[in-house]
Design an enzyme around this catalytic site. Structure first.
Site, mmCIF file in Angstrom:
data_model
loop_
_atom_site.group_PDB
_atom_site.id
_atom_site.type_symbol
_atom_site.label_atom_id
_atom_site.label_comp_id
_atom_site.label_asym_id
_atom_site.label_seq_id
_atom_site.Cartn_x
_atom_site.Cartn_y
_atom_site.Cartn_z
ATOM 1 C CE1 TYR A 1 71.917 47.040 -4.467
ATOM 2 C CE2 TYR A 1 70.642 45.306 -5.511
ATOM 3 C CZ TYR A 1 71.176 45.882 -4.377
ATOM 4 O OH TYR A 1 70.980 45.305 -3.159
ATOM 5 C CD GLU B 1 70.677 45.548 1.548
ATOM 6 O OE1 GLU B 1 71.241 44.796 0.723
ATOM 7 O OE2 GLU B 1 69.439 45.601 1.683
ATOM 8 C CG ASP B 2 74.000 43.167 2.039
ATOM 9 O OD1 ASP B 2 73.076 42.356 1.841
ATOM 10 O OD2 ASP B 2 74.652 43.671 1.117
ATOM 11 C CG ASN C 1 73.353 39.128 -6.474
ATOM 12 O OD1 ASN C 1 73.357 38.853 -7.648
ATOM 13 N ND2 ASN C 1 72.237 39.334 -5.782
ATOM 14 C CE LYS D 1 69.293 46.197 -1.545
ATOM 15 N NZ LYS D 1 68.264 45.223 -1.213
ATOM 16 C CG ASP E 1 65.487 44.039 0.140
ATOM 17 O OD1 ASP E 1 64.318 43.718 -0.116
ATOM 18 O OD2 ASP E 1 66.351 44.220 -0.728
ATOM 19 C CG ASP E 2 69.898 41.148 2.785
ATOM 20 O OD1 ASP E 2 70.237 41.282 1.600
ATOM 21 O OD2 ASP E 2 70.257 41.930 3.684
ATOM 22 N NE ARG F 1 74.159 38.214 4.538
ATOM 23 C CZ ARG F 1 73.641 38.393 3.318
ATOM 24 N NH1 ARG F 1 74.221 37.869 2.255
ATOM 25 N NH2 ARG F 1 72.542 39.120 3.161
#
Length: 471
Positions: A103, A245-246, A412, A174, A268-269, A156
């Site tokens: 990750y 996610e993202d 990150n 993930k 999750d973000d 993103r």
């Protein structure tokens, strides 16, 4: 090969060849003699029969033989595709060493080079041209049951921006952590990429890019395909957990608000990052000996992660007896135009409105140093995706208001961190409470070894997801 031979191809593949290429079941040299006889594997693998521990020793030696983390990432990916039992045993027995490879931060580099380093297909891809066919396409997935789906549109990815189809590396990574960290069965996980195109010119012009070669679709066409995907997944697997996610800020909040009360899903973000940073912030307040009512935070970055963190802390502050309005007043958001205020003159994105300042008396603050002087905060949280944006003057200014300021450089991968641990500790004379999204090595300051904290949602999403699924 003639057409008849092509038609009979699947029938001519023996059971043993199927088994040795099914990573969920393949044990390689760990098949015992009885299994080799029964499954017709004799002669197809070396005669030595090994234990899992012997295989682990070799795999760890192989992993450590590579010089760079991206080479190690590629090795682990190939191992995962060959023997998942050995892959997860290697991860779970060497978490500290392997997590930064599987990750963050290495997965960021892997996404940037996803098409260039392509080896084998993992997960499922859905493009705009697949509209009307998603439910039937899901039947192509070879596993009958799926417990969890991690899906991205690649818009993103971490702090790297729009990577299009290259973003598939994130759902794959993930789900590896969902298995290793929570106990999901690897055969019941599904990484997905919704390919709406990309606005990244580099990839549109890259001959090795594997995604759709057009600019991103927007509006109704975008939301209609999302709706079709979500409903198709739930129709096929009614109990499935879907993790967004993202997704970029213009879609992340609206999708979560639309589906969170209809289906088992979370972002999750927004929610995972918020929970992790809340737990860290509670301990920071204890270290600073500050009552929550007296704290003030500057958020550098007003996207889904930053607002998600603030919303989560607000929920906790309300539980401590503060009103929602009072709780929000403790946070000062900074975006590309400066301090987010209600009278700045621009149209604010909906997720920023509830945190827009109304107590600035018409003053507008552009530069971070001026905002710090104005707010006099006890901490600075970076979720901007802009590397090296925290400067020495910012940290030195914080020391004028608090002896041990909170500094969280959470973007990150490592290249996007607002500052390094060494910079934060050096600029604060070793006094700050520091954490980052990607790991940093310990730093020695004034004869003391300071170990940086890590505020990454990987510390919560495996358990959060597994708990949600079991519920």
């Amino acid at each position: 090969m003639n057409n008849n031979n092509n038609n009979n191809f699947n029938e001519n593949i023996g059971q043993s060849e199927h088994l040795l290429h099914l990573s969920v079941y393949n044990k390689d040299t760990a098949f015992n003699m009885s299994e080799r006889r029964k499954l017709k594997l004799r002669g197809l693998i070396p005669p030595s029969i090994e234990t899992l521990q012997q295989q682990l020793s070799r795999a760890l030696s192989q992993l450590r033989s590579f010089d760079t983390n991206i080479e190690k990432y590629i090795y682990l990916s190939s191992l995962q595709d060959r023997n998942q039992t050995l892959f997860y045993a290697l991860i779970m027995n060497n978490l500290v060493e392997t997590l930064p490879i599987v990750y963050t931060p290495t997965v960021g580099e892997a996404c940037l080079k996803f098409g260039n380093n392509w080896r084998v297909a993992q997960g499922m891809y859905f493009a705009t041209e697949d509209k009307g066919n998603i439910r039937s396409m899901l039947d192509n997935w070879p596993r009958e049951e799926v417990d969890i789906i991690v899906v991205t549109d690649g818009s993103r990815i971490l702090g790297l921006g729009d990577l299009g189809a290259n973003g598939m590396g994130i759902p794959i990574g993930k789900l590896s952590l969902y298995v290793a960290g929570a106990g999901f069965h690897p055969a019941r996980t599904l990484p997905c990429l919704l390919d709406f195109g990309t606005n990244n010119k580099k990839y549109l012009n890259d001959p090795e890019y594997l995604g759709m070669r057009h600019e991103r679709v927007k509006g109704k066409e975008y939301y209609d395909l999302i709706e079709e995907f979500i409903t198709a997944c739930v129709d096929k697997w009614p109990k499935v957990l879907i993790q967004f996610e993202d997704f970029s800020n213009d879609h992340a909040f609206s999708l979560l608000n639309k589906y969170r009360n209809r289906y088992l899903c979370f972002n999750d973000d927004i929610q995972g990052t918020g929970a992790v940073i809340l737990s860290g912030y509670i301990n920071c307040l204890k270290l600073q000996n500050i009552h929550p009512r007296d704290a003030r935070l500057v958020f550098y970055g007003a996207g889904s992660a930053g607002v998600g963190v603030a919303d989560t802390i607000v929920s906790w502050l309300v539980q401590q007896g503060m009103t929602e309005e009072e709780s929000r007043s403790k946070f000062f958001f900074v975006d590309s135009r400066g301090l987010v205020t209600a009278d700045r003159g621009d149209k604010l994105a909906p997720h920023k409105v509830r945190f827009a300042r109304k107590d600035n008396n018409g003053e507008q603050y552009k530069d971070l140093i001026d905002i710090i002087k104005y707010v006099k905060p006890n901490g600075l949280i970076g979720l901007s995706g802009i590397g090296k944006s925290f400067k020495e003057e910012h940290v030195r200014e914080l020391l004028n208001y608090i002896d041990n300021p909170v500094i969280m450089a959470l973007s990150n991968p490592t290249s996007k961190a607002e500052c390094t641990a060494e910079q934060a500790y050096t600029w604060s004379d070793g006094r700050c409470v520091f954490s980052s999204g990607s790991p940093f090595q310990p730093v020695e300051i004034n004869g003391k070894t300071l170990k940086p904290g890590q505020g990454n949602n990987m510390y919560i999403f495996p358990g959060l997801g597994f708990g949600a699924f079991l519920s």
